[in-house]
Design a protein around this motif. Structure first.
Motif, PDB file in Angstrom:
ATOM      1  N   UNK A 181     -14.305  12.688  65.916  1.00 40.00           N
ATOM      2  CA  UNK A 181     -14.504  14.140  65.709  1.00 40.00           C
ATOM      3  C   UNK A 181     -15.795  14.592  66.385  1.00 40.00           C
ATOM      4  N   UNK A 182     -16.857  13.776  66.286  1.00 37.31           N
ATOM      5  CA  UNK A 182     -18.136  14.131  66.918  1.00 37.31           C
ATOM      6  C   UNK A 182     -17.982  14.201  68.440  1.00 37.31           C
ATOM      7  N   UNK A 183     -17.232  13.260  69.020  1.00 38.09           N
ATOM      8  CA  UNK A 183     -16.977  13.317  70.472  1.00 38.09           C
ATOM      9  C   UNK A 183     -16.233  14.610  70.814  1.00 38.09           C
ATOM     10  N   UNK A 184     -15.210  14.927  70.053  1.00 36.89           N
ATOM     11  CA  UNK A 184     -14.403  16.124  70.316  1.00 36.89           C
ATOM     12  C   UNK A 184     -15.222  17.401  70.187  1.00 36.89           C
ATOM     13  N   UNK A 185     -16.123  17.409  69.209  1.00 39.67           N
ATOM     14  CA  UNK A 185     -16.932  18.634  68.988  1.00 39.67           C
ATOM     15  C   UNK A 185     -17.903  18.905  70.129  1.00 39.67           C
ATOM     16  N   UNK A 186     -18.188  17.904  70.953  1.00 38.58           N
ATOM     17  CA  UNK A 186     -19.052  18.165  72.109  1.00 38.58           C
ATOM     18  C   UNK A 186     -18.363  19.115  73.102  1.00 38.58           C
ATOM     19  N   UNK A 187     -17.035  19.334  72.938  1.00 35.14           N
ATOM     20  CA  UNK A 187     -16.297  20.257  73.813  1.00 35.14           C
ATOM     21  C   UNK A 187     -16.224  21.670  73.243  1.00 35.14           C
ATOM     22  N   UNK A 214     -25.461  21.548  78.656  1.00 38.93           N
ATOM     23  CA  UNK A 214     -24.601  20.681  77.861  1.00 38.93           C
ATOM     24  C   UNK A 214     -25.274  19.731  76.897  1.00 38.93           C
ATOM     25  N   UNK A 215     -26.336  19.076  77.372  1.00 39.43           N
ATOM     26  CA  UNK A 215     -27.017  18.128  76.506  1.00 39.43           C
ATOM     27  C   UNK A 215     -26.031  17.135  75.913  1.00 39.43           C
ATOM     28  N   UNK A 216     -25.455  16.269  76.741  1.00 43.09           N
ATOM     29  CA  UNK A 216     -24.525  15.264  76.215  1.00 43.09           C
ATOM     30  C   UNK A 216     -25.265  14.487  75.134  1.00 43.09           C
ATOM     31  N   UNK A 217     -24.724  14.442  73.926  1.00 40.85           N
ATOM     32  CA  UNK A 217     -25.438  13.783  72.822  1.00 40.85           C
ATOM     33  C   UNK A 217     -25.364  12.271  72.952  1.00 40.85           C
ATOM     34  N   UNK A 218     -26.198  11.564  72.189  1.00 35.26           N
ATOM     35  CA  UNK A 218     -26.058  10.108  72.159  1.00 35.26           C
ATOM     36  C   UNK A 218     -24.683   9.749  71.581  1.00 35.26           C
ATOM     37  N   UNK A 219     -24.233   8.533  71.847  1.00 36.74           N
ATOM     38  CA  UNK A 219     -22.915   8.105  71.352  1.00 36.74           C
ATOM     39  C   UNK A 219     -22.929   8.145  69.821  1.00 36.74           C
ATOM     40  N   UNK A 220     -22.004   8.894  69.218  1.00 38.31           N
ATOM     41  CA  UNK A 220     -22.004   8.970  67.751  1.00 38.31           C
ATOM     42  C   UNK A 220     -21.719   7.603  67.130  1.00 38.31           C
TER      43      UNK A 220
END
Lengths: 192, 192
Positions: free
Chosen positions: B88-94, B72-78
């Motif tokens: 949108x960046x949070x949503x794209x992590x799905x 998954x590699x949860x990204x840093x908070x956009x």
């Protein structure tokens, strides 16, 4: 077990047989789960012939979906004259206790890996509940109680998705507190 | 397979062994599913001793959760400076493709009936994604980009619940179209 002698082309007439079969299906879904449940086992439990079941339902998946749907009794679309009360009534249709909650949990478990069951359950059980929200929200838009540019389909999915997530991902039941919170904090702010 | 000679009290040092074990776990989750996967099978597939696995993870559930989390590699908070872009960046992590999507589907199937797996997966995988939304939305409230009376916790659950419902109940993947629709039709109207 008595069977109706005269039957129309559509639904079977003998509700006693129907009720016994659906009850037996619910029992076995609770005791054995979907994977191990068989039409033969249901027939034995209900005291009817396998052919009697197959005359009413085409197979195991249809039988299980009917047995779960039978526990639900989707109510008529609420129309109290107050949008908040109508939304709360829609949400409360997801508050289930005891046997219904347990049978539903068994269905959710199985539907995730059984494509045919998932499709049938979503249409027969999930669909009518989402439709309640859809009808209440569309009507509110028509009556001028909700914003005219409301995305009715998207807003109608919010409660069903939160309820499913709560049950299947978090393992929690939908309760009155959740119903009030979602209606007051999410649905009404989206609509007004 | 080489093992690190000097190890601290915490994480194992030999990332080659870790990577081989996690990859083997993902492969077996895809091929056999959670129920039939065993630590012994993973050890054989990865070419390591069972004890090597148990020194790193206490058991099968922890191993599977680590193997899925690794994809998954949860990204840093956009933090683009624009609330819509951040959401949108949070949503794209799905939005997952191919292997990740398939491994995730296997996990969702198993977690519905495995309480321990559900608890661990929700904390390790679901939690960090919901936390992304929570952080972006809290920050927007602080910056005055979102309504001060926003129920941050409730709004943060909307996307994760819709994504889980879409995957587990409807059998569909999260795509860019869904991300844009949920952000524009639900999240931004709730926040502004």
């Amino acid at each position: 077990m008595a069977e109706a002698v005269v039957r129309g082309a559509g639904r079977p007439r003998d509700v006693t047989v129907d009720a016994a079969v659906l009850r037996a299906t619910q029992d076995l879904l609770l005791e054995q789960g979907f994977d191990r449940l068989s039409v033969e086992g249901v027939a034995a439990r209900a005291g009817v012939a396998k052919a009697t079941i197959y005359r009413r339902w085409p197979g195991k998946t249809a039988l299980v979906v009917a047995a779960v749907a039978e526990l639900y009794h989707v109510p008529p679309v609420p129309d109290t004259g107050d949008l908040r009360e109508d939304l709360l009534a829609c949400g409360r249709t997801y508050v289930h206790q005891g046997r219904t909650q347990a049978v539903l949990a068994g269905l959710m478990t199985a539907m995730v890996h059984e494509d045919e069951l998932r499709t049938a359950a979503t249409a027969a059980i999930g669909g009518p509940y989402t439709a309640l929200f859809h009808q209440v929200i569309s009507r509110a838009v028509e009556r001028g109680e909700a914003q005219p540019d409301t995305d009715v389909t998207s807003v109608s999915e919010v409660f069903p998705a939160l309820a499913f997530h709560r049950g299947a991902a978090l393992g929690l039941a939908v309760d009155e507190q959740m119903v009030v919170r979602v209606v007051d904090r999410l649905l009404l702010p989206l609509l007004r």
